[in-house]
Write an enzyme that holds these catalytic residues in place. Structure first.
Site, PDB file in Angstrom:
ATOM      1  N   LYS A  22     -20.996  21.254   9.235  1.00 31.96           N
ATOM      2  CA  LYS A  22     -19.548  21.414   9.450  1.00 31.96           C
ATOM      3  C   LYS A  22     -19.120  22.825   9.079  1.00 31.96           C
ATOM      4  O   LYS A  22     -18.383  23.483   9.807  1.00 31.96           O
ATOM      5  CB  LYS A  22     -18.793  20.391   8.602  1.00 31.96           C
ATOM      6  CG  LYS A  22     -17.295  20.611   8.606  1.00 31.96           C
ATOM      7  CD  LYS A  22     -16.552  19.680   7.665  1.00 31.96           C
ATOM      8  CE  LYS A  22     -16.845  19.975   6.208  1.00 31.96           C
ATOM      9  NZ  LYS A  22     -15.876  19.414   5.251  1.00 31.96           N
ATOM     10  N   ARG A  27     -16.917  27.837  11.029  1.00 34.30           N
ATOM     11  CA  ARG A  27     -16.914  29.297  10.874  1.00 34.30           C
ATOM     12  C   ARG A  27     -17.324  29.973  12.185  1.00 34.30           C
ATOM     13  O   ARG A  27     -16.714  30.943  12.614  1.00 34.30           O
ATOM     14  CB  ARG A  27     -17.872  29.714   9.758  1.00 34.30           C
ATOM     15  CG  ARG A  27     -17.293  29.526   8.342  1.00 34.30           C
ATOM     16  CD  ARG A  27     -18.400  29.804   7.333  1.00 34.30           C
ATOM     17  NE  ARG A  27     -18.040  29.755   5.941  1.00 34.30           N
ATOM     18  CZ  ARG A  27     -17.845  28.640   5.229  1.00 34.30           C
ATOM     19  NH1 ARG A  27     -17.894  27.462   5.816  1.00 34.30           N
ATOM     20  NH2 ARG A  27     -17.581  28.704   3.943  1.00 34.30           N
ATOM     21  N   ASP A  49     -13.435  17.035  12.060  1.00 32.35           N
ATOM     22  CA  ASP A  49     -13.008  18.337  11.547  1.00 32.35           C
ATOM     23  C   ASP A  49     -13.235  19.452  12.565  1.00 32.35           C
ATOM     24  O   ASP A  49     -12.442  20.382  12.669  1.00 32.35           O
ATOM     25  CB  ASP A  49     -13.751  18.671  10.240  1.00 32.35           C
ATOM     26  CG  ASP A  49     -13.107  17.957   9.053  1.00 32.35           C
ATOM     27  OD1 ASP A  49     -12.293  17.036   9.285  1.00 32.35           O
ATOM     28  OD2 ASP A  49     -13.422  18.318   7.902  1.00 32.35           O
ATOM     29  N   ARG A 122      -3.479  18.892  -0.911  1.00 31.31           N
ATOM     30  CA  ARG A 122      -4.571  19.796  -1.298  1.00 31.31           C
ATOM     31  C   ARG A 122      -3.998  21.212  -1.425  1.00 31.31           C
ATOM     32  O   ARG A 122      -3.443  21.751  -0.477  1.00 31.31           O
ATOM     33  CB  ARG A 122      -5.701  19.735  -0.263  1.00 31.31           C
ATOM     34  CG  ARG A 122      -6.306  18.334  -0.179  1.00 31.31           C
ATOM     35  CD  ARG A 122      -7.309  18.201   0.953  1.00 31.31           C
ATOM     36  NE  ARG A 122      -8.533  18.952   0.692  1.00 31.31           N
ATOM     37  CZ  ARG A 122      -9.532  19.056   1.565  1.00 31.31           C
ATOM     38  NH1 ARG A 122      -9.444  18.459   2.749  1.00 31.31           N
ATOM     39  NH2 ARG A 122     -10.605  19.746   1.264  1.00 31.31           N
ATOM     40  N   SER A 169     -10.939  26.885  -5.277  1.00 33.52           N
ATOM     41  CA  SER A 169     -11.731  26.628  -4.077  1.00 33.52           C
ATOM     42  C   SER A 169     -12.250  27.944  -3.539  1.00 33.52           C
ATOM     43  O   SER A 169     -11.510  28.926  -3.458  1.00 33.52           O
ATOM     44  CB  SER A 169     -10.869  25.949  -3.005  1.00 33.52           C
ATOM     45  OG  SER A 169     -11.530  25.994  -1.761  1.00 33.52           O
ATOM     46  N   SER A 170     -13.519  27.961  -3.150  1.00 37.54           N
ATOM     47  CA  SER A 170     -14.067  29.187  -2.575  1.00 37.54           C
ATOM     48  C   SER A 170     -13.553  29.392  -1.151  1.00 37.54           C
ATOM     49  O   SER A 170     -13.715  30.461  -0.575  1.00 37.54           O
ATOM     50  CB  SER A 170     -15.590  29.118  -2.573  1.00 37.54           C
ATOM     51  OG  SER A 170     -16.015  28.104  -1.685  1.00 37.54           O
ATOM     52  N   GLN A 171     -12.927  28.351  -0.588  1.00 30.81           N
ATOM     53  CA  GLN A 171     -12.461  28.480   0.803  1.00 30.81           C
ATOM     54  C   GLN A 171     -11.342  29.515   0.949  1.00 30.81           C
ATOM     55  O   GLN A 171     -11.122  30.047   2.025  1.00 30.81           O
ATOM     56  CB  GLN A 171     -11.979  27.130   1.328  1.00 30.81           C
ATOM     57  CG  GLN A 171     -13.132  26.239   1.765  1.00 30.81           C
ATOM     58  CD  GLN A 171     -12.664  24.961   2.426  1.00 30.81           C
ATOM     59  OE1 GLN A 171     -11.497  24.821   2.772  1.00 30.81           O
ATOM     60  NE2 GLN A 171     -13.568  24.027   2.600  1.00 30.81           N
ATOM     61  N   SER A 197     -18.364  27.465  -6.293  1.00 29.86           N
ATOM     62  CA  SER A 197     -19.032  27.181  -5.007  1.00 29.86           C
ATOM     63  C   SER A 197     -19.505  28.451  -4.301  1.00 29.86           C
ATOM     64  O   SER A 197     -19.287  28.629  -3.100  1.00 29.86           O
ATOM     65  CB  SER A 197     -18.089  26.407  -4.078  1.00 29.86           C
ATOM     66  OG  SER A 197     -17.475  25.338  -4.731  1.00 29.86           O
ATOM     67  N   ASP A 316     -20.815  19.467  -3.091  1.00 32.24           N
ATOM     68  CA  ASP A 316     -20.775  18.302  -2.194  1.00 32.24           C
ATOM     69  C   ASP A 316     -21.996  17.411  -2.389  1.00 32.24           C
ATOM     70  O   ASP A 316     -21.887  16.197  -2.536  1.00 32.24           O
ATOM     71  CB  ASP A 316     -20.687  18.749  -0.728  1.00 32.24           C
ATOM     72  CG  ASP A 316     -19.264  19.169  -0.371  1.00 32.24           C
ATOM     73  OD1 ASP A 316     -18.380  19.063  -1.252  1.00 32.24           O
ATOM     74  OD2 ASP A 316     -19.048  19.612   0.767  1.00 32.24           O
ATOM     75  N   GLU A 344     -11.258  15.779  -0.314  1.00 23.76           N
ATOM     76  CA  GLU A 344     -10.648  14.778   0.562  1.00 23.76           C
ATOM     77  C   GLU A 344      -9.887  13.724  -0.247  1.00 23.76           C
ATOM     78  O   GLU A 344      -8.923  13.142   0.204  1.00 23.76           O
ATOM     79  CB  GLU A 344     -11.715  14.114   1.421  1.00 23.76           C
ATOM     80  CG  GLU A 344     -12.142  14.929   2.641  1.00 23.76           C
ATOM     81  CD  GLU A 344     -13.111  16.057   2.313  1.00 23.76           C
ATOM     82  OE1 GLU A 344     -13.244  16.438   1.129  1.00 23.76           O
ATOM     83  OE2 GLU A 344     -13.726  16.586   3.271  1.00 23.76           O
ATOM     84  N   ARG A 347     -12.308  13.034  -6.035  1.00 23.80           N
ATOM     85  CA  ARG A 347     -13.646  12.437  -5.965  1.00 23.80           C
ATOM     86  C   ARG A 347     -14.177  12.015  -7.336  1.00 23.80           C
ATOM     87  O   ARG A 347     -15.010  11.117  -7.425  1.00 23.80           O
ATOM     88  CB  ARG A 347     -14.628  13.429  -5.325  1.00 23.80           C
ATOM     89  CG  ARG A 347     -14.415  13.551  -3.834  1.00 23.80           C
ATOM     90  CD  ARG A 347     -15.329  14.586  -3.204  1.00 23.80           C
ATOM     91  NE  ARG A 347     -15.275  14.465  -1.753  1.00 23.80           N
ATOM     92  CZ  ARG A 347     -15.799  15.347  -0.910  1.00 23.80           C
ATOM     93  NH1 ARG A 347     -16.420  16.413  -1.371  1.00 23.80           N
ATOM     94  NH2 ARG A 347     -15.710  15.151   0.383  1.00 23.80           N
ATOM     95  N   HIS A 389     -15.357  10.882   3.874  1.00 21.44           N
ATOM     96  CA  HIS A 389     -16.677  10.671   4.474  1.00 21.44           C
ATOM     97  C   HIS A 389     -17.803  10.659   3.449  1.00 21.44           C
ATOM     98  O   HIS A 389     -18.718   9.853   3.520  1.00 21.44           O
ATOM     99  CB  HIS A 389     -16.920  11.768   5.525  1.00 21.44           C
ATOM    100  CG  HIS A 389     -16.795  13.172   4.993  1.00 21.44           C
ATOM    101  ND1 HIS A 389     -17.649  14.174   5.334  1.00 21.44           N
ATOM    102  CD2 HIS A 389     -15.922  13.748   4.122  1.00 21.44           C
ATOM    103  CE1 HIS A 389     -17.302  15.298   4.733  1.00 21.44           C
ATOM    104  NE2 HIS A 389     -16.253  15.059   3.994  1.00 21.44           N
ATOM    105  N   ARG A 390     -17.734  11.553   2.486  1.00 23.14           N
ATOM    106  CA  ARG A 390     -18.855  11.632   1.533  1.00 23.14           C
ATOM    107  C   ARG A 390     -18.897  10.436   0.582  1.00 23.14           C
ATOM    108  O   ARG A 390     -19.965  10.022   0.150  1.00 23.14           O
ATOM    109  CB  ARG A 390     -18.822  12.942   0.750  1.00 23.14           C
ATOM    110  CG  ARG A 390     -18.939  14.137   1.651  1.00 23.14           C
ATOM    111  CD  ARG A 390     -19.565  15.346   1.016  1.00 23.14           C
ATOM    112  NE  ARG A 390     -19.509  16.437   1.976  1.00 23.14           N
ATOM    113  CZ  ARG A 390     -20.324  16.570   3.015  1.00 23.14           C
ATOM    114  NH1 ARG A 390     -21.283  15.695   3.226  1.00 23.14           N
ATOM    115  NH2 ARG A 390     -20.192  17.575   3.851  1.00 23.14           N
ATOM    116  N   LYS A 415     -15.538  12.217  10.122  1.00 24.54           N
ATOM    117  CA  LYS A 415     -15.124  13.577   9.745  1.00 24.54           C
ATOM    118  C   LYS A 415     -16.273  14.565   9.943  1.00 24.54           C
ATOM    119  O   LYS A 415     -16.058  15.674  10.419  1.00 24.54           O
ATOM    120  CB  LYS A 415     -14.675  13.583   8.279  1.00 24.54           C
ATOM    121  CG  LYS A 415     -14.036  14.869   7.814  1.00 24.54           C
ATOM    122  CD  LYS A 415     -13.490  14.675   6.399  1.00 24.54           C
ATOM    123  CE  LYS A 415     -12.411  15.658   6.022  1.00 24.54           C
ATOM    124  NZ  LYS A 415     -12.708  17.032   6.011  1.00 24.54           N
TER     125      LYS A 415
END
Ligand code: DC
Length: 650
Positions: A22, A27, A49, A122, A169-171, A197, A316, A344, A347, A389-390, A415
């Site tokens: 994903k 990306r 996604d 989020r 978050s590294s995002q 991450s 993850d 999500e 967790r 999903h996870r 997802k």
């Protein structure tokens, strides 16, 4: 509420070809959209996604097309989205929401970005703060610091410095890095605080370099995009298999015998989650790796042992360790996983609650979880998945403790991995698919192979014959596809100890009549009839395994079969066999008529548009013209011994 029941299992082995990653898929899509030139993306993940990203790009005027299978062509917009006003719905896809926010904030248009309710919980404030330092005009439409967002045109300060927090978050860093080259002016991004991450940022830098932008860096503190840098399509790119998804299968191998091999990621992967394999090895699993595959099996001594691990590098895949902990001696402690709280779902809380349902002893802290115990059967318990999903995928592993498991809302795996449960089931119950033309003897061979291996047996042809018989009895025309499909959907058929019952009466002999044989071949040509019988056929796949015979077992129904055999014989040999069979039953038909009939049926079965009779590329050819039944059975069992997972072979 929908649910899925997983039968108790204690053994898992086999090979899984992974779906695309994903992180890499989304990306690549954005990079290809921002680049000059056309990019062919191969093996893209097809999941919710990625769909959200594809839809968003289309809404922004990016021209992309789907080619064969999972291959896409994207025509890049050279950094400028043509559409200057759009409303984008991005579901719960963080890998779409964050980078698009950054790219659009720098692009001088009016945009609104929203998602599902959880997406609006989020945080995104750290990214918005960073973009505002560059002059971006972004407003919160709901709660301060969270989506939905409104972006307006703004004068972006060129060549600036920008600081982003790295702890949540590294995002956010990824989003900035991906977007900044579109300004052409260069920029420096500084990271405040500890960056979490990090391997995901490695993926970002690696993929940017493939699109022609080399980021200069000072460790994990500062990243400089040179002035004049711009994205150029590298032509064709390949999406690696999803390393996080690999974790479920590898854990299954480590927990329940194995070996389980995943293909699509390995030593050469750019995804940090391949290091999950090291964590499994630390738990005692036997792990081996090639450039493009990883294999895991249970420890030589049998049981896994607990570990104490900082999981910052595999956030993850670490979820999978929490469930593997149920199968380990001692208490497993997974630390530095605070980011679980803003994914999500929360967790950490969710995992603790669900593991407790399985009888585990769980300690949950702000940024750690400690787990011990064996999965136990708690009557009436069902696993909640929190639209995550996870959660669904990693908790499915608990059935390997020999406990039945009910998973609520299993479709959340869409997802990132729509056919996860089929693949997982494939490891618990291997399929031997035997296809071939009428009267080739495949039925006799398949039934004997199933008996010797102790596997279940599916005679798929009998289902088509039953549809034909039911139609003939009900006076329904064999040309009326719609009515035939309705019959197929509700077919009141049962297989009991070698007898075949239709609506309570024995139809074992009746479906073998020549009228039914010809009729079934007509019935089988209707796509709606085939579709209606698909689920019924797949339900036969149960541990310890299945031998399925027909025309499309390997090519359609069980594409992931562990062994595929195409069993055939010359038409003359087949007509002679059928002749002998009929004579022994006191019926007489001339060989010439039988031969003619077989040829017609072969032609019809091979020429039809859906699931035609054909040897698929990965099937092995077995020509039985000069073979006895016993020889053919031995041949298949011998292949099974070589090709099937160890414990499944006799
Ligand atoms: O294997 P059989 O002769 O019992 O099959 C009866 C008919 O059903 C045959 O004409 C082709 C069709 N069939 C099919 O289309 N797909 C299958 N998987 C099995 C049978």
């Amino acid at each position: 509420m929908e649910y899925l029941d997983l039968a108790p299992a204690t053994h898992a082995s086999g090979t899984v070809r992974l779906p695309g990653s994903k992180s890499i898929s989304n990306r690549f899509l954005l990079l290809a959209a921002l680049a000059e030139g056309e990019t062919a993306i191969r093996d893209l993940l097809l999941s919710d996604d990625v769909e959200r990203m594809l839809e968003a790009l289309k809404a922004l005027g990016i021209d992309w097309q789907r080619g064969e299978d999972n291959d896409f062509i994207v025509r890049g917009a050279a950094g400028v989205f043509q559409v200057k006003q759009a409303e984008l719905f991005l579901g719960n896809a963080g890998t779409a929401f964050r980078p698009l926010t950054a790219a659009l904030a720098l692009s001088g248009g009016d945009y609104r970005l929203s998602g599902v309710p959880r997406m609006h919980e989020r945080p995104i404030g750290d990214l918005v703060d960073a973009l505002r330092q560059l002059g971006a005009d972004i407003r919160y439409l709901g709660n301060e610091g969270f989506p939905p967002l409104e972006i307006r045109p703004a004068a972006i300060r060129p060549g600036g410095r920008v600081t982003v927090r790295g702890e949540a978050s590294s995002q956010f860093l990824t989003a900035l890095l991906l977007a900044l080259p579109t300004t052409g002016a260069g920029a420096t991004v500084e990271v405040a605080g500890e960056l979490i991450s990090k391997p995901y940022v490695e993926i970002t830098l690696n993929l940017m370099a493939r699109f022609g932008v080399d980021v200069e860096r000072d460790g994990w503190r500062a990243f400089r995009i040179p002035a004049g840098a711009r994205y150029r399509s590298p032509g064709t790119v390949f999406v690696e298999g999803d390393a996080s998804a690999a974790s479920y299968f590898l854990a299954a191998g480590a927990i329940a015998g194995g070996p389980v091999r995943v293909e699509g990621v390995g030593r050469d992967s750019i995804q940090g989650d391949v290091r999950f394999a090291e964590a499994l090895a630390a738990m005692g699993a036997q792990v081996s790796m090639g450039p493009n595959w990883i294999e895991a099996r249970a420890p030589a001594g049998g049981r896994l042992k607990a570990i104490d691990l900082d999981c910052n590098h595999i956030p993850d895949a670490a979820m999978t360790l929490a469930v593997a902990a149920l199968f380990a001696e001692g208490t497993t402690r997974l630390r530095n996983i605070a980011s679980w709280r803003v994914k999500e779902t929360d967790r950490l809380a969710a995992m603790a609650a669900e593991l407790r349902k399985l009888g585990a002893t769980v300690e949950e802290g702000g940024d750690f979880i400690a787990v011990s115990g064996r999965p136990t059967f708690i009557p009436g318990a069902s696993i909640d998945t929190y639209d995550d999903h996870r959660m669904a995928m990693c908790l499915s592993l608990a059935c390997l403790g020999g406990v039945p498991l009910r998973i609520n809302d299993p479709q959340c795996v869409n997802k990132t991995f729509p056919d996860y449960f089929e693949r997982f089931a494939g490891l618990l119950a291997p399929v031997i698919a035997i296809d071939g033309p009428s009267a080739s003897g495949k039925g006799t061979v398949a039934a004997l192979v199933a008996e010797r291996l102790g596997f279940h047996y599916l005679d798929s042809g009998a289902l088509y014959r039953l549809v034909a018989l039911a139609a003939i009895r009900a006076g329904v025309s064999l040309e009326d596809g719609e009515s035939l499909a309705r019959i197929a959907e509700t077919l009141p058929a049962r297989f009991e100890g070698g007898r075949i019952l239709l609506g309570g009466t024995d139809a074992t002999e009746a479906i073998r009549s020549e009228e039914c044989s010809a009729g079934s071949s007509k019935v089988a040509a209707f796509p709606a009839v085939r579709g209606a019988l698909l689920g019924r056929q797949r339900a036969y796949r149960q541990a310890p395994g299945l031998v399925a015979e027909g025309r499309d077992m390997g090519s359609v129904v069980f594409r992931d079969a562990a062994l595929k055999v195409f069993l055939t014989a010359t038409p003359e040999a087949r007509a002679e066999r059928r002749h002998k069979q009929l004579i022994s039953k006191g019926m007489s038909v001339s060989i010439g008529t039988l031969l003619q009939d077989l040829r017609e049926r072969d032609a019809r079965d091979s020429a039809r548009a859906v699931a035609p009779l054909q040897k698929c590329a990965d099937a092995e050819l077995l020509d039985t013209t000069a073979m006895t039944v016993e020889e053919a059975v031995s041949w298949v069992i011998e292949r099974a011994r070589q090709g099937l997972p160890q414990a499944a072979a006799p």
